[in-house]
Write an enzyme that holds these catalytic residues in place. Sequence first.
Site, PDB file in Angstrom:
ATOM      1  CE  LYS A 186     -15.786   5.785 -10.320  1.00 53.35           C
ATOM      2  NZ  LYS A 186     -15.339   4.480  -9.971  1.00 53.35           N
ATOM      3  CB  ALA A 200       3.378  17.920 -14.804  1.00 55.19           C
ATOM      4  CB  CYS A 258     -11.302   4.312 -14.217  1.00 53.58           C
ATOM      5  SG  CYS A 258     -11.437   2.628 -13.591  1.00 53.58           S
ATOM      6  CE  LYS A 276      -2.745   3.470  -9.889  1.00 56.48           C
ATOM      7  NZ  LYS A 276      -4.000   3.709  -9.162  1.00 56.48           N
TER       8      LYS A 276
HETATM    9  C1  UGA Z   1      -9.272   6.079 -10.704  1.00 51.51           C
HETATM   10  C2  UGA Z   1      -9.701   6.961  -9.512  1.00 51.51           C
HETATM   11  O1  UGA Z   1      -8.550   7.551  -8.908  1.00 51.51           O
HETATM   12  C3  UGA Z   1     -10.444   6.103  -8.467  1.00 51.51           C
HETATM   13  O2  UGA Z   1     -10.891   6.924  -7.393  1.00 51.51           O
HETATM   14  C4  UGA Z   1     -11.630   5.429  -9.158  1.00 51.51           C
HETATM   15  O3  UGA Z   1     -12.355   4.599  -8.254  1.00 51.51           O
HETATM   16  C5  UGA Z   1     -11.130   4.587 -10.315  1.00 51.51           C
HETATM   17  O4  UGA Z   1     -10.423   5.422 -11.254  1.00 51.51           O
HETATM   18  C6  UGA Z   1     -12.309   3.943 -10.983  1.00 51.51           C
HETATM   19  O5  UGA Z   1     -13.119   4.671 -11.574  1.00 51.51           O
HETATM   20  O6  UGA Z   1     -12.517   2.736 -10.841  1.00 51.51           O
HETATM   21  P1  UGA Z   1      -7.252   4.371 -11.134  1.00 51.51           P
HETATM   22  O7  UGA Z   1      -7.750   4.286 -12.537  1.00 51.51           O
HETATM   23  O8  UGA Z   1      -6.887   3.127 -10.402  1.00 51.51           O
HETATM   24  O9  UGA Z   1      -8.344   5.122 -10.207  1.00 51.51           O
HETATM   25  O10 UGA Z   1      -5.938   5.258 -11.189  1.00 51.51           O
HETATM   26  P2  UGA Z   1      -5.472   6.688 -10.660  1.00 51.51           P
HETATM   27  O11 UGA Z   1      -4.636   6.524  -9.454  1.00 51.51           O
HETATM   28  O12 UGA Z   1      -6.608   7.617 -10.583  1.00 51.51           O
HETATM   29  O13 UGA Z   1      -4.512   7.119 -11.854  1.00 51.51           O
HETATM   30  C7  UGA Z   1      -5.058   7.312 -13.170  1.00 51.51           C
HETATM   31  C8  UGA Z   1      -3.996   7.776 -14.115  1.00 51.51           C
HETATM   32  O14 UGA Z   1      -3.646   9.123 -13.825  1.00 51.51           O
HETATM   33  C9  UGA Z   1      -2.696   7.000 -14.113  1.00 51.51           C
HETATM   34  O15 UGA Z   1      -2.319   6.759 -15.454  1.00 51.51           O
HETATM   35  C10 UGA Z   1      -1.713   7.920 -13.415  1.00 51.51           C
HETATM   36  O16 UGA Z   1      -0.397   7.724 -13.849  1.00 51.51           O
HETATM   37  C11 UGA Z   1      -2.229   9.276 -13.823  1.00 51.51           C
HETATM   38  N1  UGA Z   1      -1.899  10.370 -12.891  1.00 51.51           N
HETATM   39  C12 UGA Z   1      -2.351  10.356 -11.617  1.00 51.51           C
HETATM   40  C13 UGA Z   1      -1.130  11.440 -13.348  1.00 51.51           C
HETATM   41  O17 UGA Z   1      -0.710  11.488 -14.523  1.00 51.51           O
HETATM   42  N2  UGA Z   1      -0.829  12.462 -12.486  1.00 51.51           N
HETATM   43  C14 UGA Z   1      -1.278  12.466 -11.205  1.00 51.51           C
HETATM   44  O18 UGA Z   1      -0.984  13.430 -10.472  1.00 51.51           O
HETATM   45  C15 UGA Z   1      -2.045  11.379 -10.760  1.00 51.51           C
END
Ligand code: UGA
Length: 438
Positions: free
Chosen positions: A207, A255, A263, A326
């Site tokens: 994880k 980016a 998380c 997000k």
């Molecule tokens: C994340 C992981 O993606 C999940 O697989 C995991 O289960 C979860 O944490 C957890 O540990 O419970 P989450 O926090 O819902 O999920 O959000 P993400 O979709 O991973 O996005 C995280 C952040 O990264 C957001 O702020 C998003 O805007 C940013 N992000 C994402 C970017 O800046 N660039 C990207 O290309 C993708």
Amino acid sequence: MSLRLSVIGTGYLGATHAACMAELGFDVIGLDVVQGKVDLLNDGQVPFYEPELEEVLQRNIQAGRLRFTTSFQEAAEFATVHFICVGTPQQSGSYAADMTQVFGSVSSLAPHLKSGDLVVGKSTVPVGTATAIAEQLALAAPGVDLAWNPEFLREGFAVQDTLEPDRLVIGVRSGPAEATLREVYAPLIAKGTPFLVTDFPTAELVKVAANSFLATKISFINAMAEVCEAAGADVVQLAEAIGYDTRIGNRFLNAGLGFGGGCLPKDIRAFMARAGELGAEEALTFLREVDQINLRRRSHTVDLAAHELGGVLRGKNICIFGATFKPDSDDVRDSPSLDVAVALANAGAVVVVHDPKGTVNAERVYPTLTYSTDITKAATDADLIIHGTEWMDYREIDPRELIAVVRTPNIIDARNKLDIDVWRSAGWNIRALGRPAA
Ligand code: UGA
């Protein structure tokens, strides 16, 4: 008779897991120590915003397969498989995870468990936790087995990720524990979901390794954005070009303002803290850089705002598009966009924050900012707009209409999701992170 399940904790993970396990046909009882949450859930209402979840919750309550309680005794007596889904937030004043809820819920459950029951940990924990809980159970609930089954769901896609996961991972020490979890997840295994059986520490590490990789991928492209800014290059084109290499892949290579939420930031910090305790600190020093690159995007956006406003923030009207970390979530924990809003307000700007779903939560954390759920009202008289969270609502804006309400048509696209040409030809001065100025 089919298995009966209990789910301890009804946050994003627990509420979704309880509803989705009922959707698979099991009788499920969810538990939370907060009476108000339990009342809402029993009434078919989700205490946070998550697409699709309310329908699944209501359908299964009506079918009589799902209910919620505050009583550990009731949950323990009702079910034979007990999922631990409580939070492990960052400890204040430290990088380490606060494990109070995990150990506390096992202590509350243990006296009521029956020999032959299975406890299944789903919370994100420091490696070694499962072994400690196994020892705790051996003393407090003899005959009760333990498994570790990390959860990979994303907010905004929680139902889909639970019912159609990329993979299932279970850490076990016994054949019966594996057999029980194969029975729980039989419908997903039948659909071809990879099912990996490991020991406890590997399951726990899968994880945090996955989240560390994702955070690293985002910070990698944001480091490239910094270089692009210095060299006059375009990070969006660069990401597209490297992403065609299937070894790299184009997903999670956007980016912008970087990662936030409950998380990724706390998980990489807790991982570093745990590695330090294990004497493996050096292995993860790169995560410190990942964290720093991520936080630099926020300060860079504040600097760019000042630059676009001629070096003066005090007294300027700034509208922030997006409060949540997000889109498709109302979660504002460690939200990059909200952090930028607060920094600008602290520098003397008059800040209005717009968000489709997150204003109530944001106001709870930062009551002194001004909030709006109406895009036009939020943007009225703005000297600058910052696109900080990529809700679809902002991509649907007609920049030719919005220009009529602002004081000066300046916009920073901090998520690289707006069509620069369309905004420019509508008369806007648009800057985007990691992309050249016009
Ligand atoms: C994340 C992981 O993606 C999940 O697989 C995991 O289960 C979860 O944490 C957890 O540990 O419970 P989450 O926090 O819902 O999920 O959000 P993400 O979709 O991973 O996005 C995280 C952040 O990264 C957001 O702020 C998003 O805007 C940013 N992000 C994402 C970017 O800046 N660039 C990207 O290309 C993708």
